[in-house]
Design a protein around this motif. Structure first.
Motif, mmCIF file in Angstrom:
data_model
loop_
_atom_site.group_PDB
_atom_site.id
_atom_site.type_symbol
_atom_site.label_atom_id
_atom_site.label_comp_id
_atom_site.label_asym_id
_atom_site.label_seq_id
_atom_site.Cartn_x
_atom_site.Cartn_y
_atom_site.Cartn_z
ATOM 1 N N ILE A 246 55.208 40.570 48.054
ATOM 2 C CA ILE A 246 54.326 41.396 47.237
ATOM 3 C C ILE A 246 52.944 40.770 47.244
ATOM 4 O O ILE A 246 52.777 39.595 46.871
ATOM 5 C CB ILE A 246 54.847 41.522 45.792
ATOM 6 C CG1 ILE A 246 56.189 42.251 45.772
ATOM 7 C CG2 ILE A 246 53.834 42.275 44.932
ATOM 8 C CD1 ILE A 246 56.788 42.394 44.390
ATOM 9 N N VAL A 247 51.962 41.540 47.685
ATOM 10 C CA VAL A 247 50.574 41.094 47.716
ATOM 11 C C VAL A 247 49.855 41.729 46.538
ATOM 12 O O VAL A 247 49.833 42.954 46.403
ATOM 13 C CB VAL A 247 49.895 41.486 49.043
ATOM 14 C CG1 VAL A 247 48.428 41.051 49.034
ATOM 15 C CG2 VAL A 247 50.631 40.888 50.230
ATOM 16 N N GLN A 248 49.260 40.916 45.677
ATOM 17 C CA GLN A 248 48.567 41.413 44.498
ATOM 18 C C GLN A 248 47.135 40.917 44.465
ATOM 19 O O GLN A 248 46.813 39.847 44.975
ATOM 20 C CB GLN A 248 49.290 40.985 43.220
ATOM 21 C CG GLN A 248 50.633 41.658 43.011
ATOM 22 C CD GLN A 248 51.272 41.267 41.706
ATOM 23 O OE1 GLN A 248 51.368 40.075 41.394
ATOM 24 N NE2 GLN A 248 51.719 42.250 40.933
ATOM 25 N N ILE A 250 42.807 42.551 43.874
ATOM 26 C CA ILE A 250 41.879 43.660 43.672
ATOM 27 C C ILE A 250 41.722 44.421 44.984
ATOM 28 O O ILE A 250 41.532 43.813 46.050
ATOM 29 C CB ILE A 250 40.501 43.154 43.187
ATOM 30 C CG1 ILE A 250 40.649 42.425 41.853
ATOM 31 C CG2 ILE A 250 39.519 44.314 43.059
ATOM 32 C CD1 ILE A 250 41.170 43.296 40.723
ATOM 33 N N PHE A 251 41.839 45.746 44.917
ATOM 34 C CA PHE A 251 41.636 46.591 46.096
ATOM 35 C C PHE A 251 40.143 46.587 46.402
ATOM 36 O O PHE A 251 39.359 47.207 45.708
ATOM 37 C CB PHE A 251 42.142 47.999 45.791
ATOM 38 C CG PHE A 251 41.977 49.000 46.909
ATOM 39 C CD1 PHE A 251 41.595 48.640 48.188
ATOM 40 C CD2 PHE A 251 42.232 50.345 46.668
ATOM 41 C CE1 PHE A 251 41.451 49.569 49.203
ATOM 42 C CE2 PHE A 251 42.095 51.294 47.664
ATOM 43 C CZ PHE A 251 41.702 50.912 48.933
ATOM 44 N N GLU A 252 39.767 45.873 47.459
ATOM 45 C CA GLU A 252 38.351 45.706 47.780
ATOM 46 C C GLU A 252 37.828 46.804 48.692
ATOM 47 O O GLU A 252 36.778 47.373 48.462
ATOM 48 C CB GLU A 252 38.123 44.339 48.415
ATOM 49 C CG GLU A 252 36.660 43.964 48.533
ATOM 50 C CD GLU A 252 36.488 42.483 48.808
ATOM 51 O OE1 GLU A 252 36.395 42.116 50.000
ATOM 52 O OE2 GLU A 252 36.446 41.699 47.843
ATOM 53 N N THR A 253 38.576 47.113 49.764
ATOM 54 C CA THR A 253 38.108 48.118 50.732
ATOM 55 C C THR A 253 39.217 48.346 51.754
ATOM 56 O O THR A 253 40.315 47.820 51.621
ATOM 57 C CB THR A 253 36.821 47.632 51.433
ATOM 58 O OG1 THR A 253 36.274 48.700 52.232
ATOM 59 C CG2 THR A 253 37.066 46.429 52.311
ATOM 60 N N ILE A 254 38.930 49.159 52.783
ATOM 61 C CA ILE A 254 39.732 49.148 54.004
ATOM 62 C C ILE A 254 38.820 48.656 55.117
ATOM 63 O O ILE A 254 37.605 48.925 55.111
ATOM 64 C CB ILE A 254 40.334 50.528 54.340
ATOM 65 C CG1 ILE A 254 39.247 51.585 54.568
ATOM 66 C CG2 ILE A 254 41.304 50.971 53.260
ATOM 67 C CD1 ILE A 254 39.773 52.893 55.129
ATOM 68 N N LEU A 260 44.316 47.725 54.484
ATOM 69 C CA LEU A 260 43.945 47.499 53.088
ATOM 70 C C LEU A 260 43.489 46.049 52.927
ATOM 71 O O LEU A 260 44.168 45.128 53.379
ATOM 72 C CB LEU A 260 45.147 47.774 52.192
ATOM 73 C CG LEU A 260 44.940 47.697 50.689
ATOM 74 C CD1 LEU A 260 44.120 48.879 50.205
ATOM 75 C CD2 LEU A 260 46.303 47.683 49.989
ATOM 76 N N VAL A 261 42.345 45.847 52.276
ATOM 77 C CA VAL A 261 41.830 44.503 52.023
ATOM 78 C C VAL A 261 42.007 44.193 50.539
ATOM 79 O O VAL A 261 41.471 44.901 49.680
ATOM 80 C CB VAL A 261 40.346 44.380 52.414
ATOM 81 C CG1 VAL A 261 39.834 42.967 52.126
ATOM 82 C CG2 VAL A 261 40.155 44.735 53.891
ATOM 83 N N VAL A 262 42.771 43.156 50.256
ATOM 84 C CA VAL A 262 43.086 42.758 48.887
ATOM 85 C C VAL A 262 42.450 41.391 48.613
ATOM 86 O O VAL A 262 42.664 40.434 49.374
ATOM 87 C CB VAL A 262 44.609 42.683 48.671
ATOM 88 C CG1 VAL A 262 44.921 42.276 47.227
ATOM 89 C CG2 VAL A 262 45.261 44.016 49.004
ATOM 90 N N ASP A 266 41.630 33.855 43.480
ATOM 91 C CA ASP A 266 40.866 32.693 43.962
ATOM 92 C C ASP A 266 39.816 33.073 45.001
ATOM 93 O O ASP A 266 39.172 32.205 45.589
ATOM 94 C CB ASP A 266 41.815 31.636 44.535
ATOM 95 C CG ASP A 266 42.597 32.136 45.753
ATOM 96 O OD1 ASP A 266 42.329 33.261 46.228
ATOM 97 O OD2 ASP A 266 43.489 31.402 46.225
ATOM 98 N N GLY A 267 39.650 34.387 45.231
ATOM 99 C CA GLY A 267 38.602 34.852 46.139
ATOM 100 C C GLY A 267 39.042 35.018 47.571
ATOM 101 O O GLY A 267 38.274 35.558 48.386
ATOM 102 N N THR A 268 40.241 34.604 47.927
ATOM 103 C CA THR A 268 40.722 34.801 49.294
ATOM 104 C C THR A 268 41.080 36.272 49.511
ATOM 105 O O THR A 268 41.411 36.993 48.579
ATOM 106 C CB THR A 268 41.958 33.925 49.580
ATOM 107 O OG1 THR A 268 43.002 34.273 48.657
ATOM 108 C CG2 THR A 268 41.619 32.448 49.432
ATOM 109 N N ARG A 269 41.001 36.690 50.762
ATOM 110 C CA ARG A 269 41.257 38.083 51.109
ATOM 111 C C ARG A 269 42.447 38.189 52.043
ATOM 112 O O ARG A 269 42.574 37.405 52.987
ATOM 113 C CB ARG A 269 40.011 38.716 51.742
ATOM 114 C CG ARG A 269 38.877 38.921 50.755
ATOM 115 C CD ARG A 269 37.602 39.371 51.439
ATOM 116 N NE ARG A 269 36.568 39.711 50.465
ATOM 117 C CZ ARG A 269 35.817 38.817 49.839
ATOM 118 N NH1 ARG A 269 35.979 37.518 50.100
ATOM 119 N NH2 ARG A 269 34.908 39.201 48.961
ATOM 120 N N ARG A 270 43.283 39.175 51.776
ATOM 121 C CA ARG A 270 44.421 39.475 52.633
ATOM 122 C C ARG A 270 44.277 40.891 53.159
ATOM 123 O O ARG A 270 43.820 41.787 52.439
ATOM 124 C CB ARG A 270 45.725 39.381 51.827
ATOM 125 C CG ARG A 270 46.097 37.986 51.344
ATOM 126 C CD ARG A 270 46.830 37.200 52.411
ATOM 127 N NE ARG A 270 48.004 37.879 52.937
ATOM 128 C CZ ARG A 270 49.222 37.806 52.390
ATOM 129 N NH1 ARG A 270 49.418 37.111 51.278
ATOM 130 N NH2 ARG A 270 50.249 38.429 52.952
#
Length: 286
Positions: A246-248, A250-254, A260-262, A266-270
């Motif tokens: 499970i990736v949790q 903030i939905f930042e963008t695509i 999907l960019v989450v 801690d500021g890291t992006r997945r």
């Protein structure tokens, strides 16, 4: 059996672009029938519409219930001249086209009369009016937070290397299924006596406009911008179940690949390619 039905018709832009239409009284799945036609040599663009769909499918093999008066339609699209990596972006083309068709079908007067507010307060980019319609990554359309429509993109390579894609549209026009694990809605809750035929007329034209902008994938950046204009949950909590993880965050963008960019605390992006998505308060509870 394919029928000639004057109530279902292609819009003028679709006819001018050479699109064609087959309407059936009943089918198991419009996506399945469209791909069968492709295997038989049909190249498209060809729409397949069913007045009754008995075995509709959603993503990951889930069932899609199609009630009388709802729209069940699939578009067979040739993709032999499209970079295989760009074929999945057709799903975003479909979403942009469907949102535009919904706005044309409903019109601002019915939105105001229904007292519907947009899910996140974003105004309609074309009219300046509030719109309840939002695109939920990767393939749903919401109306005021409830599921209104689902999209299903499938692709296949045929003998000889010819490739085709089928884009399926399932829209709750007259009614929405009950007893679902998520809220669902229909166009009938927004507009008095909506017609699936009218929505299809607009959709057939809007897919032509969006596909030209997409330009076999070379114009995906433009489609991405339009998709983000109507995206649900941008800047809000999101939870994505992908595989056993499970990736949790903030939905930042695509991104430029449609992933999907989450952003985590801690500021890291997945980046997420596929998964079951929960937005807003549902994300925090997931």
């Amino acid at each position: 059996m394919s029928l000639e039905r004057p109530d279902y018709r292609l819009g003028p832009a679709a006819r001018a672009a050479g699109h064609r239409l087959h309407v059936y009284e009943s089918l198991g799945s419009t996506n399945t029938r469209a791909m069968e036609l492709s295997r038989e040599g049909e190249r498209g663009p060809l729409w397949v519409v069913a007045l009754r769909q008995e075995a509709g499918r959603g993503r990951r093999g889930s069932a899609w219930t199609s009630l009388p008066g709802n729209l069940s339609a699939s578009l067979l699209w040739p993709v032999s001249d499209v970079d295989p990596e760009q074929v999945p972006s057709l799903g975003f083309v479909a979403g942009v086209a469907l949102i535009s068709a919904l706005k044309r079908t409903i019109g601002p007067r019915h939105l105001e009369a229904a007292g519907m507010a947009p899910q996140d307060g974003i105004e309609d980019r074309t009219s300046g009016r509030a719109s309840p319609f939002r695109l939920k990554w990767p393939n749903d359309v919401l109306a005021s937070g409830a599921k209104l429509a689902g999209l299903l993109l499938e692709a296949e390579t045929h003998p000889g290397g010819r490739r085709s894609a089928v884009i399926g549209f399932g829209v709750n026009v007259a009614a929405s299924p009950q007893d679902l694990p998520y809220p669902a809605t229909s166009l009938s809750q927004i507009k008095h006596e909506p017609r699936a035929e009218d929505l299809f007329d607009h959709l057939s034209d809007e897919i032509v406009v969006a596909a030209r902008r997409w330009n076999r994938g070379r114009g995906f950046s433009s489609i991405r911008e339009l998709w983000l204009d109507d995206a649900a949950g941008i800047g809000a909590p999101v939870s994505v179940r992908t595989g056993g993880e499970i990736v949790q965050g903030i939905f930042e963008t695509i991104d430029e690949a449609g992933r999907l960019v989450v952003r985590s605390d801690d500021g890291t992006r997945r980046t997420v390619t596929a998964g079951e998505v929960h937005l807003g308060s549902a994300a925090t509870a997931a």
